[in-house]
Scaffold this active site. Structure first.
Site: not given
Ligand code: MRU
Length: 348
Positions: A93, A198, A239, A50-52, A249-250
């Protein structure tokens, strides 16, 4: 120093993708191996990876797995089959644009291939390049963002935009690792980041491992800390960033940006150029992933809400550009982001 690999291609063209299983952290540090496109799709969907940036890099390797399944086909049929698998991976996603960016780049590479004998090799070469570029982007984000961490300051971050979310050292956490390398003393507050934690499970784990002074807080404590002047800056990841600087973002990031503005705390977004979506004008065009109600009504297999209750569970929100002090990228820093400034830097 990163002491683990978020994701790694094992072997040559017939290899597989190994991922640190982020669903298990912090209680278990284990890896899973994806040998099929379907396994990788599920790993992305269920947040094993996970994470962009990390899902973008993982999906690029997913195209290499797709190529393994085309061995006895003619080139044109192989290309069609891989394109279908690219569409399948793209449906895993919707919000992080890095996924679509990486798949588009792999699709372009695929279109250039003229001999079936070159197919697997060329695709793997491109995926490895995407992986290595991500590592370099993270370290440059760290170098460009380090100056925003002052000696004896306290930084707040949300979700996980660290090494686990990238092939490298992270985005929001990269300036922290760089500041630590330069001998600065500072502390980091980490929002636990409901519903999937997270922040607590991943960011607190990463920072603690690295020896940075880290304190975990519940999401609803940030305002009170800012009011008490305990936070000097907020740094988060992204993201997807629209052309005007609006940033997805989250979930919870938007609220933090409003709190930061109200308390005069600088609010930084750290992201590589691969997170910008210059095709969309504003944040209202960013698709927001809706996730299962079970993530809110249950935690660690125990019910945290009455059965049958209505639940709303968007995974991301959008912070308007005007709430962002600066966007830190690998190419440089965009202060008070606008469409013009973003285009100038990102198109460099
Ligand atoms: O749902 P997730 O855990 O994939 O969400 C991740 C985030 O929102 C991060 O802040 C974002 O992807 C940046 S990662 C460098």
């Amino acid at each position: 120093m990163k002491t683990f690999k978020t994701l790694e291609w094992i072997g040559d063209v017939d290899g597989c993708l190994e991922l640190t299983d982020q669903r298990k952290l912090p209680s278990e540090f284990t890896a899973i191996r994806c040998r099929t496109v379907e396994q990788l799709y599920n790993a992305i969907k269920t947040l094993a990876v996970r994470g962009a940036p990390a899902i973008g890099v993982a999906a690029a390797f997913g195209v290499c797995l797709a190529a393994q399944e085309t061995k006895n086909l003619e080139l044109s049929d192989a290309k069609k089959q891989i394109e279908n698998q690219i569409d399948y991976l793209a449906s895993s996603r919707p919000t992080a644009v890095n996924l679509f960016w990486a798949l588009e780049r792999m699709k372009n590479k695929l279109s250039e291939i003229e001999e079936i004998a070159d197919l697997q090799k060329s695709l793997l070469h491109e995926a490895l390049k995407i992986h290595d570029e991500d590592i370099r982007m993270c370290s440059n984000i760290g170098i460009n963002g380090e100056k925003f961490i002052s000696e004896h300051s306290a930084i707040l971050t949300h979700c996980n935009a660290g090494a686990l979310a990238t092939a490298g050292t992270g985005t929001a956490l990269a300036p922290m690792f760089e500041a630590q390398k330069n001998g600065k003393n500072f502390k980091v507050y980490v929002d636990e980041t409901r519903p999937l934690m997270q922040g607590a499970r991943l960011t607190a784990w990463e920072l603690k491992q690295s020896g940075i002074d880290v304190t975990l807080i519940c999401d609803n404590m940030a305002g009170s800390l800012m009011k008490d002047k305990k936070i000097d800056a907020v740094i988060v990841g992204a993201d997807r960033i629209a052309s005007n600087g609006d940033t997805a973002n989250k979930i919870g990031t938007y609220s933090l940006s409003v709190l930061a503005k109200a308390h005069d705390v600088p609010f930084y977004v750290a992201a590589p150029s691969t997170t910008f979506d210059l095709k969309i004008q504003t944040g209202s065009a960013i698709p927001i992933e809706q996730r299962s109600p079970d993530e809110v009504s249950n935690f660690m297999d125990a019910a945290t809400a009455p059965e049958g209750i209505k639940i709303y569970n968007p995974a991301f929100d959008v912070t308007p550009a005007e709430n962002i002090t600066a966007i830190i990228t690998e190419k440089g820093v965009i202060e008070c982001p606008t469409k013009e400034k973003i285009e100038k830097l990102i198109k460099l």
